[in-house]
Every structure is written in C-alpha cells, then in structure tokens.
Design an enzyme around this catalytic site. Structure first.
Site, PDB file in Angstrom:
ATOM      1  N   ASP A 102       0.822  -1.213   0.000  1.00  0.00           N
ATOM      2  CA  ASP A 102       0.000   0.000   0.000  1.00  0.00           C
ATOM      3  C   ASP A 102       0.855   1.262   0.000  1.00  0.00           C
ATOM      4  O   ASP A 102       1.427   1.623   1.035  1.00  0.00           O
ATOM      5  CB  ASP A 102      -0.911  -0.027   1.235  1.00  0.00           C
ATOM      6  CG  ASP A 102      -1.804   1.197   1.302  1.00  0.00           C
ATOM      7  OD1 ASP A 102      -1.946   1.879   0.280  1.00  0.00           O
ATOM      8  OD2 ASP A 102      -2.351   1.466   2.385  1.00  0.00           O
ATOM      9  N   ASP A 157      -1.801   4.877  -5.848  1.00  0.00           N
ATOM     10  CA  ASP A 157      -2.015   4.038  -4.672  1.00  0.00           C
ATOM     11  C   ASP A 157      -2.069   2.564  -5.030  1.00  0.00           C
ATOM     12  O   ASP A 157      -3.041   2.090  -5.617  1.00  0.00           O
ATOM     13  CB  ASP A 157      -3.309   4.453  -3.985  1.00  0.00           C
ATOM     14  CG  ASP A 157      -3.545   3.699  -2.693  1.00  0.00           C
ATOM     15  OD1 ASP A 157      -2.675   2.924  -2.289  1.00  0.00           O
ATOM     16  OD2 ASP A 157      -4.605   3.884  -2.096  1.00  0.00           O
TER      17      ASP A 157
END
Length: 499
Positions: A160, A361
């Site tokens: 992440d 992301d």
C-alpha cells in the site's frame, strides 16, 4: 515491439569498449500497459479508498490499493528476444558502433526501457535494492501482496503506497481478525513505548488495552471506505534478502493489530496485514533509509497476468525512458504520493476537465475519479458505444457500469476496440499517463466488460482522483522520495529482475 539485442566489443584508442545495441525486429524486415489509504484532514488518521457500500445498495468490489504509471501508448506485453552475437574481435574501427546507432536511432524508441536486462545495475550509495516477488491480481483477487519474514515467521501483507503504517493481525484477543490463531503475530514484551520518536509519528489512538503496559504506544488508522485497524506498536527483526545476495535483519517498528473493523463492508482481503509504503518516519521504507540500508526510493511492477515484484532502493530504476512528474506541493507532508495538476484527455483530445490532483495508490485495485472527471468519462464512453453491439448492464457485481455482448467475453482483447483511450496529461513534467481500454476495463466472472473507474465518494472538484493497480499493470512505477517525483515506464512485470 520485439527487440534484438547485440553486444559489440570494439577497440578504440587502444581501449576496449563494450556497447549494447537494441534493434527492433521490424528493422530486419523493412527499413521504411478501495482501498486507497490516504490521510484525511486529521494527520493521525489514514484513509483507505472505497470498498463496497452496505449490501442495501449495489456495492463496488472491495478493491485494494492504488498506483499509476503513465507512459505513451505502448503494447502492454512485450515479447523479448535476446540474441547475443559472438564477439566481433579486436576491430580497430570504432565506427562500427557509431554506424549501428545511426541506423537504429530513428526506430529505437521504447526498446531499452522494456528490457529488464538493461535496468540500471549500478549499486546504490546505501547498498543494494530489496526485491520482493508479488502475488495477487487486480481481478478477482483485488490485491497484490508480499510475504515478509518477521521474527522468524512469514506474513503475507497487501502492499500500500497510500498509507504509511505497516501492521499485522496480532494474538491479543483480536476482534474482527481474519487469520486463524496459529497465523497471528505473537508479541513478546516488544512493545514500543510512548516516549519513542516513532510513536509520535504514527496515527495515534486513545484506546488502551487493560492487559498491555500503560506506557505502550497505541495506534488507530482509519480508511476511506470506513474500515479501521487498532492496535499497539511493536518492534521485531525483519529478515530481508537484498539483491546483492546479502541479508539484512534490522529491527523495525510496525503495528500489532488487535481490533479490525471492516465498517459496512466485508474484509477486502484475508491476508495477515498491510505493508505501508507511504511517506513518513514510521514507514518501513523510512526506517530502512534511517539505518543507511537503501536509498529513499521504491517501486513496483504489477503484471497483468498476476504477480510481479516490489523493490525498495534505487538501483533498479531505469536510466532512461521514464516519464517523471514532481510530487504536488500540497502533498509533501502527506503520507501518500500525489502529482498534479493534470488534464483528462479522451482519445487524445481535451475533455474540459483539468486541475486534477492524482494519487498513485497500490492499495487500491481500481481507479477513483472525482465527480467531474468521472461524469466526463461516463459521458464519453456512452457516446463511443452508440451503435456498437454491446448492451448496458447496471448493478453487476458492484461495478458502476458493465456491458455484455452476444456471448461472454473471455478477455479484454475481445472488447477493447469498442472503447477509446483515456489519458492524464500532467502540466508539470510534461508527461502523460496513458489509460488504454485494458487499463480501465475488467472482464467479470460472467464475461461482461465492466468499467474499472469509480466515483470518489466525497463530492467536489478538489477531491483527489486515484490511480489504482488496474492502470499500473505492466508498468514500472517509481516513487523517488529523494528527488520528490513519481515516474513510470512500460515493462514486462512478469519477469523478475536478474540478481
């Protein structure tokens, strides 16, 4: 583009020089490719991009995290042919090299960046890069993950770049955890104290477990779709094998999660935790940099076929062909990676939507556009499909819009010609992130072609848009914290870098 590789050794001025020449194969025939975790207004709270809403309304799939790579339109998968020619001997005519370069310079575009053999192998000033194979896929897995040894035990964690804190589910009467008891991390009097500087740098919580030391450092991180993770910071040894063959065993700080809240959704993943790769002192990358183990650079290469690799450190960054854009000024103190402003293009033409701030992301599988950009995409796609043999399907598997044909589609290649390319044109850096149909379409389990772009839940033109895994496939995406820039280049992500 298929490239032939030649290695030429010539003698010039009594010195041998080794040259590598890439020639496209065509030269020989003719000359003529949520869960975005973002901090909200409260610096101590991280937000993950949308997952499906409650069952009462058709939920979008619980896709994990974001990252985008922007590059000119190029085929997503390249066939690589490495043909090494024998040594040309001790030719005294260095003109051989010059002549070869003259012949191929006009057709060389795009070759070198796609061949992992030519990635920069120069050792970084802080040692070698850490390379970790990835598992998972955009659909149906909805995540990309790595396996990391912590305290002598392997834990599978989603990657992440939208959040900074790494955490694993913990054996402390964990509520809401997805792991079996034997797969939980077991703390052993290794809690981080409130006085530790990394405690101040983590998302703070006032929650206090009775059985934990009073001076332990609690954390709570909230994600945009409503889920959260609560626990205490701990430290333990990580076993990390570097690309040069050496092994690091630094003691790093991370979260020991004892309360997981999925909000109104079901958990998006059954992995043991999350590897926070965002900016910030408590991040794993920053901690490794602080002990001079690697450079403050990371990147990932997500394969459209599934898998790929993650790297920490700078010696895998290609020396050319990368499209670079600077971090946006407003995100320098944020944990996520954002660039902008950018303009939305459709089939190479302006849509009238500009000023977009774009977050990359890896923790979000699909894209999320703000209201204005999302509406523009939907309008353009609908116009493109007028008169085409596709039928609209609403509410299918939680996707915003799907289309079906006369028979189920087996892959994106069967339907991509009905759709036009999109692009994000960045004003700073003069770079474009191309979004070909395969970069924003998903074939569902019943063979429908579905739009992999969602609308950001928070309304407003200033809300950042998010580029997720779907648009970063078969691209190497680089987050350079030293130069404060994001880059991308087409690559064969199914091929792991050579040691």
């Amino acid at each position: 583009m298929v490239c032939w590789v030649f290695e030429v050794e010539v003698e010039a001025a009594n010195r041998y020089a080794h040259h590598v020449i890439l020639i496209p194969s065509s030269f020989f025939h003719s000359h003529s490719r949520p869960r975005t975790q973002l901090y909200n207004s409260t610096p101590s709270i991280t937000t993950k991009l949308p997952h499906p809403p409650p069952p009462s309304s058709p939920p979008p799939p619980s896709f994990p995290k974001l990252e985008t790579s922007i590059s000119p339109p190029t085929p997503k998968t390249k066939t690589r042919i490495h043909r090494k020619m024998g040594s040309l001997g001790k030719s005294k005519k260095a003109m051989v090299t010059v002549l070869c370069w003259v012949l191929v310079s006009a057709t060389l575009q795009g070759c070198s960046a796609d061949v992992p053999h030519f990635w920069n192998n120069t050792p970084s000033r802080s040692g070698s890069s850490l390379v970790l194979p990835l598992a998972g896929k955009v659909y149906p897995d909805e995540y990309f993950s790595v396996s990391i040894d912590i305290g002598g035990k392997a834990f599978k964690m989603d990657i992440d770049t939208g959040s900074v804190l790494t955490w694993v589910e913990c054996d402390l009467s964990c509520t809401g955890c997805t792991q079996d008891p034997e797969h939980l991390y077991k703390p052993h009097n290794n809690f981080v104290l409130r006085s530790d500087p990394l405690c101040a740098a983590s998302p703070r919580s006032t929650n206090q477990r009775r059985r934990l030391p009073r001076d332990h450092c609690p954390y709570k991180v909230r994600y945009l779709e409503g889920s959260s993770s609560t626990g205490s910071l701990v430290s333990d040894s990580f076993s990390l094998k570097l690309r040069d063959g050496s092994t690091l065993k630094p003691r790093l700080t991370f979260g020991c999660a004892y309360e997981q809240n999925a909000g109104d959704t079901s958990p998006s993943t059954t992995n043991a935790g999350l590897l926070g790769l965002g900016k910030g002192k408590v991040g794993i990358l920053s901690q490794l940099v602080s002990v001079n183990a690697i450079q403050n650079v990371l990147g990932h290469c997500l394969s459209a076929q599934g898998g790929g690799f993650l790297f920490l450190g700078g010696d895998l960054v290609p020396s050319s062909k990368i499209a670079w854009v600077p971090f946006s000024a407003g995100s320098l103190t944020k944990p996520y990676y954002e660039a902008g402003p950018a303009e939305l293009l459709h089939n190479g033409k302006p849509t009238g939507v500009g000023g977009l701030q774009v977050v990359f992301d890896s923790g979000t599988s699909v894209n999320y556009f703000n209201t204005e950009a999302y509406a523009a995409v939907v309008d353009k796609v609908r116009a493109d499909l007028k008169g085409k043999p596709l039928e609209k399907v609403d509410g299918h598997e939680g996707f915003p819009i799907c289309w079906k044909g006369a028979k189920p589609f087996q892959n994106v290649n069967e339907v991509k010609n009905y759709f036009m390319p999109l692009a994000l044109s960045f004003m700073k850096g003069n770079a474009q992130l191309q979004l070909l149909p395969e970069d924003y379409l998903i074939i569902s389990n019943i063979g429908a072609a579905c739009l992999g772009i969602y609308e950001v839940k928070k309304k407003g033109p200033r809300e950042p848009s998010i580029i997720g895994d779907i648009s970063m496939q078969d691209k190497m995406v680089i987050y350079d914290n030293e130069k404060k820039q994001i880059g991308w280049v087409s690559a064969n992500c199914a091929m792991l870098p050579e040691p």
